[in-house]
Design an enzyme around this catalytic site. Structure first.
Site, PDB file in Angstrom:
ATOM      1  N   GLU A  12       0.814  -1.179  -0.096  1.00 25.20           N
ATOM      2  CA  GLU A  12      -0.021  -0.118   0.069  1.00 25.20           C
ATOM      3  C   GLU A  12       0.942   1.299   0.017  1.00 25.20           C
ATOM      4  OE1 GLU A  12      -0.423  -2.451   1.898  1.00 25.20           O
ATOM      5  OE2 GLU A  12      -2.572  -3.130   1.587  1.00 25.20           O
ATOM      6  N   HIS A  29      -9.467  -4.789  11.222  1.00 27.16           N
ATOM      7  CA  HIS A  29     -10.216  -4.723   9.725  1.00 27.16           C
ATOM      8  C   HIS A  29     -11.497  -4.074   9.897  1.00 27.16           C
ATOM      9  CE1 HIS A  29      -7.424  -7.932   8.499  1.00 27.16           C
ATOM     10  NE2 HIS A  29      -7.893  -7.804   7.178  1.00 27.16           N
TER      11      HIS A  29
END
Lengths: 339, 485
Positions: free
Chosen positions: B216, B285
């Site tokens: 990322e 998450h």
């Protein structure tokens, strides 16, 4: 492929430049040197604030590489960026005025030493976060490829940045996608006060091996060595072979920033570089001894540069600060103004 | 129209007080912020400030009057060109009472149990073209939202899921502009981890729909670099949780460069992905990043709830010349809504939407919480409480105007978000109300947030940790001083 393989020896052929070429390299490096000395002076007078990272000693790196670029290539670097801007052809007045925080500066006084840009000259900063230039430069290369414009993104980083994780991430993607990016690691041997020996395992130019990116270590104190390496590396990249890494062995004659007492290195080490490795002294010697350049021609350049830097400093001190209202502008582009 | 000056409340529990003293007389000119009167209760004394400029036309409640009800008209302010003959005293005296009675007249029609859909044709400010909008916003000013006639787009619609609407909007824009590309993990050959990019690789090819390695930080920086050179990347994060690895580029490189470059070098880029809690995926998450990104000057942040939002905000984000975060929500990807067919259905960033009109309380909600707020409103309506539900749509720049106007009408507000309470969206809305509508409040602002703990995995604990419809109902009852159910 064999000749592009990672090597610690510079196998590029160094040819003697013409008189004019040598004078131009000298001129460029001297401009950076004198500009930086003046910046240091203005910093000492309190006219430049914040951080100010001088490029003195490393001039051969950017000068040699820039001399082999073509117009559509783009450049990005870290915060030791004044030299890169001058090499890209940015106006010394605008750079110096940014250092003094004036409206006439490249970022209209809002960026400072570490944050200047010139779309016109394909210079994309000036980034203050160590390692950020690697990803941004890889992205510029992505755009060169996407637009098929033939340009290469010349992406500078320091030896400190070479250890950042995003650097490895970008090596991977650049190699995977064969992006036209030339990574230039300016190894001035200290990431702030920590020597490369104490911070980095292995050799920096070999960090691309796992991704099949060729790398090369180059004497970054010799502008002709830099030129030769840059020419070969740029053509490798431009031909669509993907990225290339050049580790430029160099040395900064000043501290990390203006506030650095530089206790981490010895006086002997510093003076050995200053006395024996100064890239400007080297090219001057070459011009007088091997190219038969007249002393007067060199003096003319000295005088010209002195004048340019003097004017830049005067301009940067006289130019007004930004209007108070500018505090609020340039946060967002107006939506209606979207092209 | 003459402006009514109302009896303010000193505290949420105050219902009446004494109008101790007038500092102005009829005929005096006043400016906004001038102290015009003093009121007191047994606990405190407070100054009443004029909120508009004008001339004191009529002092309705004399100094020294006790037991003046909160929100009663105490004076009338005349605007330029008006005179005392414009004041209708009967109307003045009735206005407060009639507002309170509105709830009895409302007919909500069918209260079906299915997922609530937005109301169309709600009355909402048209908006305004404002020069230097971004500057006024940065200065904290209360400005009307951008102009938008949304109703006209709903003449021709198609039912779509949020997932389809996001994809179709990207495809539309990509067809129109070659410089737009989509990059992220699994966006191409896998058709998206959540199938949002379904079919895009087939249509646009591998040059423009790009699978990245799981890196990322690197690919966000690459996208930013390409945007500096004029491309318009859409960066998908598989979830926004993973964007924490990339947040340096989102903030330091994308958001700040225009300013640091003195306006010279912009970064037209979209960062998007599911945000907030999915279902039983645990703490790492499940985070909401609305307040994280909402904090940053130089970014715009939107968060769609319905499929129409998804289309209109996606298009707005892609067409915007600035970095825009789109905080989507996995749990609404599969929900269906009517979506305008018009290719230019572009929701102006910075404009909230009143999804349901109401007179008793304002519920400000974001993303998935809009659906929960509408459900809560249906439930509350059965109990005679008419809630106005505002779908924020944009986190930054926040549509302060729409929120404040609603609170002026309802005098009570609950903010529902999926993030944690500390420095959250609710905190920001509270501050906005404090600054711009304090005197209109009949109760303290209430926040409905995630509990201040990492999200647990166990089903029962997860349910307890996340803000639910019932939490909104309870909060509304509290600000309306009704007993909890």
């Amino acid at each position: 492929m064999s000749k592009e393989k990672t090597t610690s020896k510079n196998k590029n052929s160094k040819t003697l430049p013409s008189k004019d070429e040598a004078l131009e390299l000298y001129r460029e490096m001297l401009l950076i040197r004198r500009f930086e000395e003046k910046a240091g002076q203005l910093y000492g007078m309190g006219l430049i604030g914040g951080f100010c990272h001088l490029y003195i000693g490393q001039e051969a790196v950017v000068t040699g590489i820039q001399s082999k670029q073509i117009e559509q290539d783009s450049v990005v670097t870290t915060y030791r960026d004044h030299g890169h801007m001058l090499a890209c052809g940015m106006d010394p007045k605008g750079v110096m005025a940014e250092l003094t925080g004036r409206e006439a500066g490249y970022s209209r006084g809002k960026g400072g030493s570490m944050h200047m840009f010139s779309q016109e000259k394909n210079f994309f900063g000036g980034h203050g976060i160590v390692g950020a230039s690697s990803s941004i430069g890889t992205g510029m290369a992505f755009a060169h490829k996407y637009n098929e414009d033939g340009g290469v993104a010349v992406t500078y980083m320091g030896d400190g940045a070479a250890n950042q994780g995003q650097n490895a991430e970008c090596y991977n993607m650049a190699a995977l996608w064969k992006l036209p990016v030339l990574y230039v690691i300016e190894n001035n041997q200290y990431g702030m006060g920590t020597s490369v020996k104490r911070s980095s395992a292995g050799d920096l130019y070999r960090r691309g091996e796992g991704y099949n990116i060729p790398g090369e270590r180059v004497d970054g104190m010799d502008v002709l060595e830099v030129q030769a390496a840059a020419e070969q590396a740029l053509s490798y990249v431009r031909e669509g072979n993907g990225p290339y890494i050049l580790e430029m062995m160099t040395y900064r004659f000043r501290g990390h920033s203006m506030s650095d007492p530089a206790k981490y290195r010895t006086k002997e080490e510093l003076s050995s570089y200053k006395d024996e490795q100064d890239p400007i002294v080297k090219i001057k010697g070459l011009m007088t001894h091997e190219l038969d350049v007249k002393e007067d021609d060199i003096k003319a350049i000295d005088k010209e540069i002195k004048e340019i830097v003097k004017e830049a400093a005067e301009f940067a001190q006289e130019a007004p600060e930004p209007e108070a209202f500018e505090l609020w502008t340039d946060v967002l582009k107006p939506v209606d103004g979207a092209a | 129209m003459p402006i009514n000056v109302l009896m303010p409340a000193l505290s949420p529990t105050m219902e009446e007080g004494t109008l101790a003293k007038w500092l102005v007389s009829e005929g005096d000119e006043v400016n906004a912020g001038d102290v015009i009167a003093e009121i007191e209760t047994d606990k405190a004394t407070m100054e009443v400030e004029a909120v508009d400029e004008g001339k004191i036309g009529k002092i309705v409640v004399e100094a020294g009057t006790e037991n003046v009800k909160v929100n009663d008209v105490i004076a009338v302010l005349l605007e330029e060109g008006e005179s005392n003959s414009d004041i209708n005293l009967d109307e003045v005296k009735n206005s407060t009472a009639s507002e309170q009675n509105n709830q009895d007249d409302e007919d909500e029609g069918d209260n079906k149990d299915s997922a609530p859909q937005p109301q169309q044709n709600v009355a909402q400010a048209e908006g305004k073209e404002i020069k230097d909008r971004d500057i006024l916003y940065a200065q904290g000013k209360l400005i009307e939202p951008p102009v938008f006639d949304e109703a006209k787009f709903f003449e021709d619609t198609t039912e779509k899921t949020v997932r389809e609407a996001l994809r179709d909007a990207m495809a539309d824009e990509m067809r129109a502009d070659e410089s737009i590309y989509l990059m992220g993990e699994e966006v191409a050959e896998y058709n998206g981890a959540y199938k949002v990019s379904q079919g895009l690789l087939d249509e646009f090819g591998a040059k423009r729909v790009i699978d990245t390695p799981i890196t990322e930080h690197g690919f966000a920086g690459i996208a930013v670099g390409s945007a500096f050179r004029g491309l318009k990347p859409i960066v998908e994060f598989m979830t926004m949780n993973f964007a924490m690895q990339a947040i340096d580029h989102i903030i330091n490189s994308a958001a700040k460069t225009l300013y640091m470059a003195g306006g010279q070098l912009g970064c037209p880029i979209v960062f998007r992905g599911p945000n907030g809690a999915a279902a039983r995926v645990g703490a790492q998450h499940s985070q909401c990043y609305a307040s994280w990104y909402g904090h940053i000057p130089g970014l715009k942040v939107v968060s769609p709830w319905s499929a129409a939002d998804a289309k209109g905000l996606m298009k707005a984000a892609i067409r915007d010349p600035n970095p825009v975060l789109i905080l989507e929500h996995e749990l609404v990807y599969g929900q269906s809504f009517e979506v305008p067919d018009d290719n230019d259905y572009v929701i102006p960033i910075g404009r909230a939407k009143i999804e349901r009109e109401g007179s008793d309380v304002t519920i400000v909600a974001l993303s998935i919480m809009v659906g929960k707020a509408l459900e809560a409103a249906e439930e509350l309506a059965k109990d005679g409480i008419e809630a106005e539900v505002i779908n924020l749509r944009t986190v930054r720049p926040l549509d302060r105007w729409t929120i404040v106007e609603s609170v002026k009408k309802t005098n009570r507000i609950v903010v529902a978000e999926e993030g944690w309470p500390f420095a959250g969206i609710g905190s920001e809305v509270t501050a906005v109300i404090n600054e711009h509508a304090f005197d209109h409040l009949d109760a303290p602002v209430a926040r409905v947030c995630a509990k201040d703990v990492p999200l647990p995995y166990a089903a029962n604990l997860e349910q307890l940790a996340l803000p639910q419809r019932a939490d909104i109902v309870d909060a509304v009852r509290k600000v309306c001083y009704r007993d909890p159910q």
